[in-house]
Design an enzyme around this catalytic site. Sequence first.
Site: not given
Length: 153
Positions: A50, A52, A80, A83
């Site tokens: 992801h 981040e 999410c 993260c």
Amino acid sequence: MDQFMKRAVQLAVDNVGEGGRPFGAVLVKDGNIIAEGVNELHKQYDISGHAELIAVRKAQEKLQTHDLSGFTMYASGEPCPMCFTSMVYSGIEDVYYSASLEDAAEIGLGISQKLYNDLKNPPENRMLVMKQMPLEQTQEDPMKLWKESNQHE
């Protein structure tokens, strides 16, 4: 819109143009971009790819630290739970995002919203069933070993 958020959104736009998901992230300290990331699920078989997390990994590697206290994350989408947790563990305290979880759900990317809701359930009622298996008496306890090793951060 803030220059760092503009950059995070542009990273997301560029990522969509390359066949990826609409997520970009910029990690900032003292007014300087330290690291950037985009969702890499279209490039790598790594579910943790992801935006981040990519930015956090880059910053930690670059600075050779786990501690990102005083950093600010700018993300094109609301983080999410994975993260979110990683940012908390790394010491990040400020996060700004553009698209909400609801916005992501409207375009078919709604798992994060479901996960946040699921975490409100008692452990026995969550989507992922986890069961504790105590150590056997003959096994060494890694938790106890670590505590005794003086490797505490």
